[in-house]
Design an enzyme around this catalytic site. Structure first.
Site, PDB file in Angstrom:
ATOM      1  N   ASP A  20      -5.908  21.064  -4.561  1.00 28.27           N
ATOM      2  CA  ASP A  20      -7.365  21.048  -4.692  1.00 28.27           C
ATOM      3  C   ASP A  20      -7.808  21.955  -5.841  1.00 28.27           C
ATOM      4  OD1 ASP A  20      -9.967  20.418  -4.054  1.00 28.27           O
ATOM      5  OD2 ASP A  20      -9.800  20.957  -1.951  1.00 28.27           O
ATOM      6  N   ASP A  21      -8.489  21.382  -6.828  1.00 27.02           N
ATOM      7  CA  ASP A  21      -9.113  22.141  -7.929  1.00 27.02           C
ATOM      8  C   ASP A  21      -8.106  22.806  -8.862  1.00 27.02           C
ATOM      9  OD1 ASP A  21     -11.358  21.458  -6.491  1.00 27.02           O
ATOM     10  OD2 ASP A  21     -12.241  23.447  -6.491  1.00 27.02           O
ATOM     11  N   CYS A  56     -14.296  16.038  -5.414  1.00 25.46           N
ATOM     12  CA  CYS A  56     -13.156  15.830  -4.516  1.00 25.46           C
ATOM     13  C   CYS A  56     -13.071  14.428  -3.940  1.00 25.46           C
ATOM     14  CB  CYS A  56     -13.205  16.841  -3.368  1.00 25.46           C
ATOM     15  SG  CYS A  56     -13.039  18.568  -3.882  1.00 25.46           S
ATOM     16  N   HIS A  58     -10.495  13.444   1.359  1.00 25.68           N
ATOM     17  CA  HIS A  58     -11.536  14.422   1.647  1.00 25.68           C
ATOM     18  C   HIS A  58     -12.047  14.162   3.058  1.00 25.68           C
ATOM     19  CE1 HIS A  58     -15.283  16.708   1.471  1.00 25.68           C
ATOM     20  NE2 HIS A  58     -14.741  17.359   0.466  1.00 25.68           N
ATOM     21  N   ASP A  72      -6.694  16.889  -7.571  1.00 29.98           N
ATOM     22  CA  ASP A  72      -7.827  15.967  -7.563  1.00 29.98           C
ATOM     23  C   ASP A  72      -8.704  16.135  -8.797  1.00 29.98           C
ATOM     24  OD1 ASP A  72      -8.800  18.450  -6.736  1.00 29.98           O
ATOM     25  OD2 ASP A  72      -9.786  17.695  -4.925  1.00 29.98           O
ATOM     26  N   HIS A  73      -8.720  17.305  -9.405  1.00 33.52           N
ATOM     27  CA  HIS A  73      -9.449  17.581 -10.653  1.00 33.52           C
ATOM     28  C   HIS A  73      -9.226  19.042 -11.000  1.00 33.52           C
ATOM     29  CE1 HIS A  73     -12.192  19.301  -7.749  1.00 33.52           C
ATOM     30  NE2 HIS A  73     -12.373  18.104  -7.211  1.00 33.52           N
TER      31      HIS A  73
END
Length: 433
Positions: free
Chosen positions: A43-44, A82, A136, A332-333
């Site tokens: 995540d992130d 997300c 998510h 995810d990014h």
């Protein structure tokens, strides 16, 4: 060069081709000959890793994975949010098709009953399992992580994740706060553990059970960190002394930036320690010393995450599954750490859309380990002496031709032959057919 998001479309292509090969195998072939899949979604996580050339970050275990893998230098998320990104990744459909740009709809009901990557594996004889944050949670996955369509068993969520946004951060005043910066003594937090630790332990338990299974498995493990709040074991802060932390090279909001292209990072403004800074909205500048602390904590979270990936991959070795399991790692990014005056995702800048993407394929991206050898021995980021790890191998090939101009349907091609990489600083850009 791949179009934005093209690298992540490759994830579906590579994993889908594995499953397609199982479905087309001769009837006499055993399902146990099929490769397993371990998908790690973070995540992130931006590509702030040693294997991507970052000299400051201590990420020896992910670097080690990359050294045995195909590493993509230009992989981009479809959207730096997300839920849309994860649904896009796991369905192979763009947000324009899933019609999900936020967190408030379920694609099967809102846009189309599109199959997912794990669903396709499940329908072709795999046991599919979800640990941690893969889809998510909430409306965008039908409050069920898309069960029972995608998963053979109920998805696992760590019990301690409910404390992530509560007052568990010990402040300088000795009181507990809901802060952005939250280094903790793990023994003092509720349940005496953290979500990503629990996810690693559960994933290892599932690997142990699947070792003796007659069916191949698809195991997706979703890690929370470095998502905010930056809640991590406090010892990781020691890896990044503040005097070694620099500010972003371009910390100012561009003078000609349209307001629609700027995000005022309200996520972190709600945290108690950021509220105490009394910043003006939307363009108030965070003081330089606090900027360094944010960057320090993000980097510490990355190293903490790296230890969890290291324990997971080491278990894969210990269970003698490394020779029969594809490992894919991505995010995810990304997340902006002060670049362009941003401290968030929610933008189209490179730092929020570019992600790491690596594939380990046994016998293809690395030789199969000899009996008794470990491909992924655990590496401690606190070790003062660490061997440099070369970037992953690159494969020069072309993407299969698109059968849909939106890129929502792509034909699966044969695996590309591995090439010997010439001496160079990193993998070359991939090209479209």
């Amino acid at each position: 060069m791949l179009p934005p998001g093209g690298g992540l479309l490759w994830l579906g292509l590579v994993l889908g081709s594995v499953c397609a090969s199982v479905g087309s195998a001769a009837p006499g072939n055993s399902a146990t000959d099929a490769l397993n899949v371990l998908l790690i979604i973070v995540d992130d996580l931006r590509p702030s890793l040693g294997c991507y050339g970052d000299k400051l970050i201590r990420s020896p275990n992910m670097d080690q994975l990359a050294s045995h893998s195909l590493l993509f230098q230009n992989a981009f998320a479809q959207q730096a949010v997300c839920a849309p990104s994860r649904v896009s990744l796991l369905t192979g459909r763009r947000p324009d098709t899933t019609r999900l740009y936020d967190f408030n709809s379920y694609w099967r009901a809102h846009s189309g009953n599109f199959s997912t990557i794990p669903q396709y594996f499940k329908e072709n004889g795999y046991v599919t399992m979800s640990v941690g944050k893969v889809f998510h949670p909430g409306v965008s996955s039908n409050h069920s992580d898309d069960s029972p369509y995608s998963w053979s068993v109920p998805p696992y969520h760590p019990s301690s994740e409910k404390y992530e946004n509560t007052k568990t951060c010990r402040g300088p005043d000795g009181e507990l706060h809901a802060n952005l910066l939250c280094p903790v003594d793990v023994a003092d937090v509720p349940e005496g553990t953290l979500p990503d630790k629990q996810s690693t332990e559960q994933a290892i338990r599932l690997l142990g059970k699947m070792k003796t299974s007659a069916s191949p498995f698809f195991l997706a493990v979703g890690y929370h960190k470095p998502h905010i709040p930056f809640r991590y074991p406090k010892e990781f802060q020691k890896l990044y002394p503040l005097e070694n932390i620099t500010l972003a090279p371009d910390p100012q909001v561009p003078a000609s930036l349209p307001p629609v292209a700027y995000n005022p990072w309200m996520d972190i403004r709600r945290r108690e320690d950021v509220q105490a800074l009394n910043l003006s909205v939307p363009y108030g500048l965070i003081p330089a010393d606090f900027q360094r602390k944010i960057r320090q904590s993000y980097f510490a979270c990355v190293s903490y995450l790296d230890t969890q990936v290291g324990h997971l991959l080491s278990a894969l070795d210990d269970l003698q599954l490394a020779s029969s399991t594809i490992v894919a790692l991505t995010s995810d990014h990304g997340w902006a750490l002060g670049e362009h005056g941003e401290w968030a995702k929610y933008s189209n800048f490179d730092v929020t859309t570019r992600v790491p993407l690596v594939f380990y394929v046994p016998g293809r991206t690395a030789p199969l380990p000899a009996a008794g050898d470990k491909l992924f021995p655990y590496l401690d980021p606190f070790d003062s002496i660490s061997e440099s790890v070369e970037p992953g191998r690159w494969i020069k090939c072309r993407l299969p031709k698109r059968s849909d101009p939106r890129g929502d349907a792509m034909r699966l091609g044969k695996a590309c032959p591995q090439q010997t990489s010439p001496q160079r600083s990193g993998p070359p850009p991939m090209t479209l057919a």
